[in-house]
Design an enzyme around this catalytic site. Structure first.
Site, PDB file in Angstrom:
ATOM      1  CD  GLU A 260      -2.834   1.046   2.435  1.00 59.77           C
ATOM      2  OE1 GLU A 260      -2.786   0.106   3.234  1.00 59.77           O
ATOM      3  OE2 GLU A 260      -3.578   2.032   2.558  1.00 59.77           O
TER       4      GLU A 260
ATOM      5  NE  ARG B  64       2.155  -8.275  10.059  1.00 61.63           N
ATOM      6  CZ  ARG B  64       2.260  -7.128   9.395  1.00 61.63           C
ATOM      7  NH1 ARG B  64       3.189  -6.264   9.680  1.00 61.63           N
ATOM      8  NH2 ARG B  64       1.403  -6.846   8.449  1.00 61.63           N
TER       9      ARG B  64
ATOM     10  CE  LYS C 222       2.961   0.114   5.012  1.00 61.74           C
ATOM     11  NZ  LYS C 222       2.389  -0.001   3.674  1.00 61.74           N
TER      12      LYS C 222
HETATM   13  P1  ATP Z   1       2.259  -2.082   8.051  1.00 55.76           P
HETATM   14  O1  ATP Z   1       1.498  -2.764   9.130  1.00 55.76           O
HETATM   15  O2  ATP Z   1       3.682  -1.830   8.385  1.00 55.76           O
HETATM   16  O3  ATP Z   1       1.583  -0.884   7.509  1.00 55.76           O
HETATM   17  P2  ATP Z   1       1.194  -3.552   5.891  1.00 55.76           P
HETATM   18  O4  ATP Z   1       1.004  -5.009   5.942  1.00 55.76           O
HETATM   19  O5  ATP Z   1      -0.020  -2.714   6.032  1.00 55.76           O
HETATM   20  O6  ATP Z   1       2.327  -3.161   6.892  1.00 55.76           O
HETATM   21  P3  ATP Z   1       1.518  -3.368   3.077  1.00 55.76           P
HETATM   22  O7  ATP Z   1       2.085  -2.269   2.273  1.00 55.76           O
HETATM   23  O8  ATP Z   1       0.078  -3.648   2.979  1.00 55.76           O
HETATM   24  O9  ATP Z   1       1.930  -3.112   4.573  1.00 55.76           O
HETATM   25  O10 ATP Z   1       2.358  -4.694   2.825  1.00 55.76           O
HETATM   26  C1  ATP Z   1       2.754  -5.191   1.579  1.00 55.76           C
HETATM   27  C2  ATP Z   1       3.084  -6.654   1.742  1.00 55.76           C
HETATM   28  O11 ATP Z   1       4.142  -6.818   2.680  1.00 55.76           O
HETATM   29  C3  ATP Z   1       1.901  -7.424   2.275  1.00 55.76           C
HETATM   30  O12 ATP Z   1       1.795  -8.649   1.565  1.00 55.76           O
HETATM   31  C4  ATP Z   1       2.243  -7.637   3.714  1.00 55.76           C
HETATM   32  O13 ATP Z   1       1.640  -8.805   4.188  1.00 55.76           O
HETATM   33  C5  ATP Z   1       3.762  -7.721   3.683  1.00 55.76           C
HETATM   34  N1  ATP Z   1       4.328  -7.327   4.975  1.00 55.76           N
HETATM   35  C6  ATP Z   1       4.102  -6.201   5.663  1.00 55.76           C
HETATM   36  N2  ATP Z   1       4.741  -6.200   6.847  1.00 55.76           N
HETATM   37  C7  ATP Z   1       5.411  -7.379   6.914  1.00 55.76           C
HETATM   38  C8  ATP Z   1       6.260  -7.996   7.887  1.00 55.76           C
HETATM   39  N3  ATP Z   1       6.559  -7.400   9.043  1.00 55.76           N
HETATM   40  N4  ATP Z   1       6.764  -9.214   7.596  1.00 55.76           N
HETATM   41  C9  ATP Z   1       6.484  -9.814   6.439  1.00 55.76           C
HETATM   42  N5  ATP Z   1       5.693  -9.306   5.485  1.00 55.76           N
HETATM   43  C10 ATP Z   1       5.149  -8.096   5.707  1.00 55.76           C
HETATM   44 MG    MG Z   2      -1.682  -3.125   4.559  1.00 55.26          MG
END
Ligand code: ATP
Ligand code: MG
Length: 559
Positions: A41, A265, A275
């Protein structure tokens, strides 16, 4: 000499569960070629957790001859920005991966809208006038079924008209939503008439003002995967409760059967990877920006001197698991050291100097020594290091009342100045406060390496810099951003910001051999006997700035 060990990535390992699934799917002919996607995102910069997801998605596709799309999940226009879109591409390229197509969930808004009308026509979706709060309460709980909305049984015609009016901007935000009509008593709460569309009068970074209704994540992700013929849609564990709904949309619409698989994760000690919180640190000025070298963002660790090779080695080492894991940040630092130890150039830098005068060395004489840039390649490239009568050494490398086991410089003791002569301390000069200001030494000309004299060795070797040639540099010594190992355990009466490490940045200066400033390797260098440092973009022609990447040694050993 330092030992350069084989990188962890070269060692064979067991297949992970995703590799087993993919190999099975290929064997059974369930899939043709493998297609994965990385779906960020664009609402922030990528962090180390994303690196794991990138390594998995791109790595698996590479491994099985498939491809990976970069797909921005941009259904939340108020938080998204092209600044983030650009940084994400830069970070993926830096990690060394190449996407097949660059796509956006917003590319599919027309198709998603059409499918929503289709669901309405089939009596599988309706416009709900309830408030957000009413909808939330109506959902029920895990033990209690939900209650049906009073608007649930509107006719297809009415629903179609209202939905089109929503799209045309006739209603205010929150006034109406589109929901799927599934089952308000379903044991999986996700099925209790999930939201498909909400009204949002927001400018979108790609579609501009074309839309004032935006699809929800659950209604979007699976269909986007399906449109792109993604075979293995890999995401983090918290999405496992969403999977049945993911499948429901795909089956109901009768479209390409993408499948979702979840992995744990990545969490790391002494840091956090949300984020939202990282953004708060930036906005409150608690760090210098997204690329502050203390940040767990990819641009942050890049500025710190971590290499893509080290990150990929780390992701390979931690593997993939189905259970949440808190990884030791020392493993990451170990990977960084492994990589840099093998590749980085060496230089001598004195940080806490004391002057050494070699009283029997001719005044005004300078000898230039050719020294290897990397001890692993003794025949490799060299740098030229000037030696003269006055030198800097580290204050800590001299001790007046030294214990027996102290093998560095002491009164009447000998030590080798790295790459050059053995010197002996003859006299200690102090100021009125008793602080040592100078060490008067003699050198033994016969101990010149490669010279005619018989080789003799001493126990200690120390680094040094010629005072006349020393270049002053600025140092930024970084340490962990937080003091709490497990940042998911912040006590309720505290805030995560209460655990910021006040010593995460300790500024300093260094006196460097001149060749350091000519280094063109583009990666972090080793300050001999001290640590790895990486030149910062804040450097000017007058003053070079170096970030501490990591210390040289650590007692840590991975299992
Ligand atoms: P955040 O909680 O930091 O905002 P998010 O999951 O909302 O993270 P996205 O941009 O939606 O962030 O993530 C893109 C991809 O990266 C998704 O498939 C997500 O599952 C993966 N991802 C995000 N954080 C992690 C993590 N800590 N470990 C492994 N994969 C991750
Ligand atoms: Mg997300």
């Amino acid at each position: 000499m330092e030992e350069v060990s084989k990188t962890a990535a070269e060692e064979p390992r067991k297949r992970n569960f995703l590799e087993e699934i993919i190999e099975n799917d290929i064997r059974e002919g369930k899939v043709g070629s493998i297609m994965t996607r990385f779906p960020p995102e664009p609402n922030g910069y990528l962090h180390l957790g994303h690196a794991k997801s990138i390594c998995l998605n791109f790595g698996l596709a590479e491994q099985y001859g498939g491809k990976t799309n970069l797909r921005y999940d941009d259904t939340n226009p108020t938080k998204e920005d092209t600044e983030y879109v650009d940084s994400i591409k830069e970070d993926i390229k830096w990690l060394g991966f190449h996407w097949d197509k660059e796509l956006y969930a917003s590319d599919y808004f027309d198709q998603l809208y059409e499918w929503a009308e289709q669901l309405i026509q089939r009596g599988l979706a309706y416009v709900d006038d309830q408030t957000q709060e009413e909808i939330r309460l109506g959902r029920g709980t895990v033990d209690k079924p939900g209650t049906e909305s009073p608007w649930r049984n509107r006719s297809v015609e009415e629903n179609l008209r209202l939905f089109r009016e929503m799209k045309a901007g006739k209603y205010a935000e929150g006034e109406k939503v589109l929901r799927a009509k599934i089952d308000m008593a379903h044991p999986n709460m996700m099925f209790r008439d999930p939201l498909l569309y909400r009204i949002k009068f927001a400018h979108h970074h790609r579609t501009g003002d074309k839309w004032c209704i935006y699809p929800m994540y659950d209604y979007t992700h699976g269909q986007c995967d399906s449109i792109e013929h993604i075979t293995h849609s890999i995401c983090t564990l918290e999405f496992d409760v969403h999977r049945p709904l993911y499948d429901w949309f795909i089956e109901t619409l009768g479209i390409f059967p993408s499948h979702q698989y979840e992995f744990a994760r990545l969490n790391l000690t002494y840091t956090l990877m949300s984020k939202r919180k990282l953004l708060e640190l930036v906005q409150k000025g608690l760090v210098a920006g997204w690329d502050d070298p203390r940040m767990p963002t990819l641009c942050g660790v890049r500025r710190r001197g971590y290499t893509p090779e080290a990150l990929r080695m780390f992701c390979e080492k931690i593997g993939v698991s189905k259970r949440d894991q808190l990884m030791d940040i020392q493993l990451l630092e170990w990977c960084v050291r492994q990589d840099l130890n093998a590749r980085s150039n060496r230089y001598m830098v004195v940080q806490d100097p004391v002057k050494v005068t070699i009283v029997n060395y001719p005044e005004g004489q300078v000898e230039w020594f050719d020294c290897p840039l990397n001890p692993a390649e003794p025949e490799g490239a060299t740098r030229r290091v000037p030696f003269s009568r006055e030198l800097w050494i580290e204050r800590a490398d001299f001790m007046e009342d030294a214990p027996k086991k102290f093998f560095r410089l002491k009164p009447d003791g000998e030590v080798r100045l790295k790459y050059t002569y053995i010197i002996k301390c003859e006299e200690v000069i102090k100021d009125a406060d008793g602080r040592i200001t100078e060490l008067r030494c003699t050198y033994d000309p016969a101990t010149r390496p490669g010279g005619d004299g018989a080789w003799r060795s001493v126990k200690g070797t120390i680094h040094w810099v010629s005072t006349a040639h020393a270049k002053e540099i600025e140092l930024r010594n970084y340490d962990r951003l937080f003091t709490l190992a497990d940042m998911s355990q912040v006590p309720e009466d505290k805030d995560y910001k209460d655990f910021l490490n006040p010593e995460s940045l300790v500024p300093g200066t260094g006196l460097a051999e001149p060749a350091l400033l000519e280094d063109a390797s583009g990666i972090a260098v080793q300050f001999e006997r001290t640590g790895y440092y990486f030149k910062d973009p804040d450097s000017t022609p007058e003053k070079a700035v170096f970030n501490k990447t990591t210390a040289l040694k650590d007692s840590y050993k991975p299992e």
